[in-house]
Structure formats: C-alpha cells, structure tokens
Design an enzyme around this catalytic site. Sequence first.
Site, PDB file in Angstrom:
ATOM      1  N   PRO A  11       0.813  -1.219   0.000  1.00 39.81           N
ATOM      2  CG  PRO A  11      -0.218  -1.189   2.089  1.00 39.81           C
ATOM      3  CD  PRO A  11       0.579  -2.052   1.172  1.00 39.81           C
ATOM      4  CD  GLU A  65       0.799  -5.870  11.010  1.00 37.30           C
ATOM      5  OE1 GLU A  65       0.604  -4.649  11.071  1.00 37.30           O
ATOM      6  OE2 GLU A  65      -0.111  -6.695  10.851  1.00 37.30           O
ATOM      7  NE  ARG A  94      -8.593  -5.638 -20.282  1.00 37.37           N
ATOM      8  CZ  ARG A  94      -8.778  -4.494 -20.928  1.00 37.37           C
ATOM      9  NH1 ARG A  94      -7.875  -3.541 -20.851  1.00 37.37           N
ATOM     10  NH2 ARG A  94      -9.848  -4.306 -21.666  1.00 37.37           N
TER      11      ARG A  94
END
Length: 248
Positions: free
Chosen positions: A90, A117, A155
């Site tokens: 993140p 973590e 894709r």
Amino acid sequence: MMRIDILTLLPEAFIYLNYSILQRAQAAGLVDIHLHHLRESATGKHRVTDEPPFGGGGGMVLKPEPIFTAVESILQGEQMNDHPIILMTPQGRPFTQSIAQELSQHERLLLICGRYEGVDERVRQHLVTDEISIGDYVLTGGELAAMVVVDAVVRLLPGALGAAGAAETDSHATGLLEGPHYTKPASFRGWDVPDVLRSGHAGQVARWRRQEALRRTWERRPDLLLTAVLSEEDKWFLGQLAAGEEDT
Ligand code: ADE
C-alpha cells in the site's frame, strides 16, 4: 513471450489467472506465468518466513533471506537490474493504466506479494526496483494486488483481446472514461437505444461516442480532463457542458 514470476505465500489464490482471457493468453503463448511459494526458499526445519519486528509493536514481518534467495534463484543467469522486481504494497506508487502500459513493454516481470505487517526494509532498499499499490486501502496480502496488475498488463499484450484494438478505447486508455454501451434489443421496457448508434453513420457514431466519453468524464472524473489529450472540438463540447451547467 512475456514471462511473469510471482513470489507468494499463497499460490493457491492465483486460480483466477486460469480463466477467460488470462487463461487464453497463456494457452496462446503470449505470457508464461510462474508461481513460487516463498516457503520453499525458507531454510531450517520449520521454513520460517516471518518474524516479529525488532523493537516490538506487534504483527509479523517477512524475513529478508527467503525473499532474496527466491528472487536470486528465479532470476539466475539474468542481469538482476534488467527486469522490474516489484513489491506489492500500500506504500507503492498508485497503479494506473499508464503503469500497466509501461509494464506490458517488458519481457519479464517479477512480483513479490507482501503479507502480514510488511516486509523487512532491506528488501525494499536492496532488492526491489519498484513498489506498486492498487489503491489507498489495506489488503491482508499482496496477492489480490498482484492479480490486478497481471490482469491489467496481460490484456494489453498484442493478441490477448479478441478484436484488434479493443484495448485502445477502454476507459482510462484514452485518458477519459468510456461512454455508454448498448446491445440488443433496440427497445427494452420502453427504454430505447440512441438513434445515432443504429444510424449506420460511422462518423456520427464516433463523434457521439467521443462526446459521451467527455460528458461522462466531466460528470464523474473531472480531474481526468486536466491531463487528457483534447482536440479543439473536444474543448468546444466541454464548453457547451459547462454553459449548460450554469443555466441550471
Ligand atoms: N498489500 C496490501 N494492501 C495493498 C495495496 N493496497 N496495494 C498493493 N499491495 C497491497
């Protein structure tokens, strides 16, 4: 053929890659995806991959040795800096269509899925070349994020989508959201398909689609209009939308 290696504690999660377009792209030889279980690179009787953090604070941190060992063995014989080694986290750079395009140009990618973590900081500092986040929220692991990246990249490989050029007008590929789509029936519960789409005038259809893409982007993601490539006609149309808004 592109090769993608994925390092994870949960290879079973990647079953999604065995379906639909991703499955066909692999069967057609456009991409070769290899899953590697991090535990297999851990040593000792218990093959430990994580430990509590120095300094305390709770949670578990992935140890550096199994990750370095795995990456070095996956890329053996290759120049380490030649291929992106991407940590899913993140804290990474926010994933976008243009990053998917950039990654699709590489012949090899290696994705590392974090768990717990986080990962030992030395993996960040001395092993990975890139860190990617799929959004400002926290997942229990990098696996879903890695699948998102693999899906968006594969894709884009030439031949992966049925119709040639099918990826070119996607939302975000043009810098805009796509406008509405319709299929049969032409009238459903009294709701009709716009006449222009059934007119057979390719030029008018293209113009309508462009305007609806602009309208939708204006309504939902005006931030995208700041960076989209816009023609004079586009700007005129946006001016009309802005003027219409003032009237109401
Ligand atoms: N791992 C946990 N959360 C993540 C996120 N938002 N993006 C990428 N990897 C993650």
